[in-house]
Design a protein around this motif. Sequence first.
Motif, PDB file in Angstrom:
ATOM      1  N   HIS A 403      87.084   0.351  69.690  1.00 26.37           N
ATOM      2  CA  HIS A 403      87.676   1.687  70.324  1.00 26.37           C
ATOM      3  C   HIS A 403      88.460   2.301  69.477  1.00 26.37           C
ATOM      4  CE1 HIS A 403      86.479   0.050  74.256  1.00 26.37           C
ATOM      5  NE2 HIS A 403      86.379  -1.140  73.742  1.00 26.37           N
ATOM      6  N   ASP A 443      84.749   0.963  81.016  1.00 30.05           N
ATOM      7  CA  ASP A 443      85.160  -0.118  79.898  1.00 30.05           C
ATOM      8  C   ASP A 443      84.411  -1.509  79.882  1.00 30.05           C
ATOM      9  OD1 ASP A 443      86.600  -0.968  82.365  1.00 30.05           O
ATOM     10  OD2 ASP A 443      88.223  -1.389  81.254  1.00 30.05           O
ATOM     11  N   VAL A 464      87.506   4.137  85.163  1.00 33.31           N
ATOM     12  CA  VAL A 464      87.814   2.647  85.378  1.00 33.31           C
ATOM     13  C   VAL A 464      89.005   2.243  86.538  1.00 33.31           C
ATOM     14  CG1 VAL A 464      88.089   2.379  82.713  1.00 33.31           C
ATOM     15  CG2 VAL A 464      90.030   3.290  83.963  1.00 33.31           C
ATOM     16  N   ASP A 484      88.975   5.603  80.563  1.00 36.17           N
ATOM     17  CA  ASP A 484      89.434   4.646  79.552  1.00 36.17           C
ATOM     18  C   ASP A 484      90.030   5.507  78.518  1.00 36.17           C
ATOM     19  OD1 ASP A 484      89.812   2.786  77.384  1.00 36.17           O
ATOM     20  OD2 ASP A 484      87.739   2.076  77.627  1.00 36.17           O
TER      21      ASP A 484
END
Length: 501
Positions: A403, A443, A464, A484
């Motif tokens: 990420h 996620d 999320v 996210d």
Amino acid sequence: MTRMRIGIDYEGVSCVKITKGTLPPRTTLDSNRQAFLYNTKWEKNVRALALERAPYTSGGGVEPAGSSISSSNHYWYTVTGSVVTHVYKPSRYTSLDYLMPLVDVKPVSSSTLRYLEAQFVQSSFGYQQRGQRWELIRPSVYKDYRDISVAYGNVLVPYCWLFTNDYASEFNGRRFYSVVWNLPGDETELVDPPAVAPVPGQKTIQINASHCRAAKPGYDVRTATPSQLAFDSSNRPVKIVRAADIAVPSGASEYDLGMTLPVNTVIDLHLYKGGTIYYPLNPADTSFGVQYWLEGTKIKFSNGSDACRARFMVLAFDDTPPTAGSNKVFRQFVEGGQNVIQLLRPGSADPVAFADVVVDSRWPALQLLAEDYIPVTANGHQTYSVPIDGAGMFLFVKFRTVHGGAGNPAVNGSYAKAVRQPQVAFYSANGVSGFSVSGITGDSAYCTLTDSQVVFHTHRGAPVRAYFNDLQALDSNQVSYDYDGAPILGIRYYVFGLAQP
């Protein structure tokens, strides 16, 4: 029965090979990977460096004692109440080749110290807590921080990755252990050099009273770098004492390993149901979750939900220091009617400690069958297929999601990059008049594994969390979503294989 050869093989290359059954190690082709329990001609090393058991403690501290947060290799601090964050740095591990390594963070019960697998926690959000999120117990793993401004004041930690081992106090009943592998967790390429043509006069194997080491083909054992060595007494390959895929019924059950293992033994395990192997979990079936632990010669299971299957490997891992004695490097004995050959740390004690064993003819070493980095740029449910050749092998998969940066310096520091363990989570929000929304979170990432392929699934861009901000939003079924803050950028994966009996 197994057979070991130390010397020249069919290609005229000096090597150490262990084959299963009666297969001749000198003439069996290297391409027949399922025939080998170990082979120094494998190009890529697989090594576990450390098992960390973050202690339960309050307040803050540093290791080594007397260091500062900037110069320490491990520190911890309290965020709120008794929730403690442990931070480990790469400087803690002298043989680590990567800034953001592969790290397994394993949840354990605070009260029993039993491992927890495939267990979910629930969080509630928004007005009347009508927004829900269910997620696997998965802490954030490691990050490339730029600043830390908690507990110690406004402290800058420039260009330093940290992995954060968060666990709450006895209040929520869990802690986290972690296993550090000398493999990259991000897109960094492996440092393992390719095999090169042997040079006449090179010394490839050195097994004597002072050394127990072997170089990869084309490198001289006396001058080889750590990545050019197949093994040495301080940098041992990962060996597997047992590997199996077993049924775990509801209630209590056990699996006998046939030997007592030390406390530092690592059990790598994941669960699934049905005929398809999922990791870390099938989002369509989350009706199970177990506790497991090592007791004597047995792995014990406590399963309070549906029956499932456990696929596991027991690593012959012990990172305790060398013992002192007069044992020779080469050791032979008979156990259970089986001839056993061991290569040991030079000068180890008698009896031999588990950590002194460099190579054991009973225990296959992990082979790395496939590894790579897959960029993830598309939103929605996406799949990525990777072909593998797993015929005759016991397969095990690991992957991490990579990420970008995010974070809040006022809470836990801002960071430029993060690597997470794969998460499987769900969101929902229940409004009025039967209205509801739900789905797999953005996620979440998981994969399926067969002998011929691994298929990865991502859900980038999905919410999320879902919730209602206030009474007016609830009455009008107006849902708010969170996304996210650092969406997935890629998948770093590894497919390991063991020669099946």
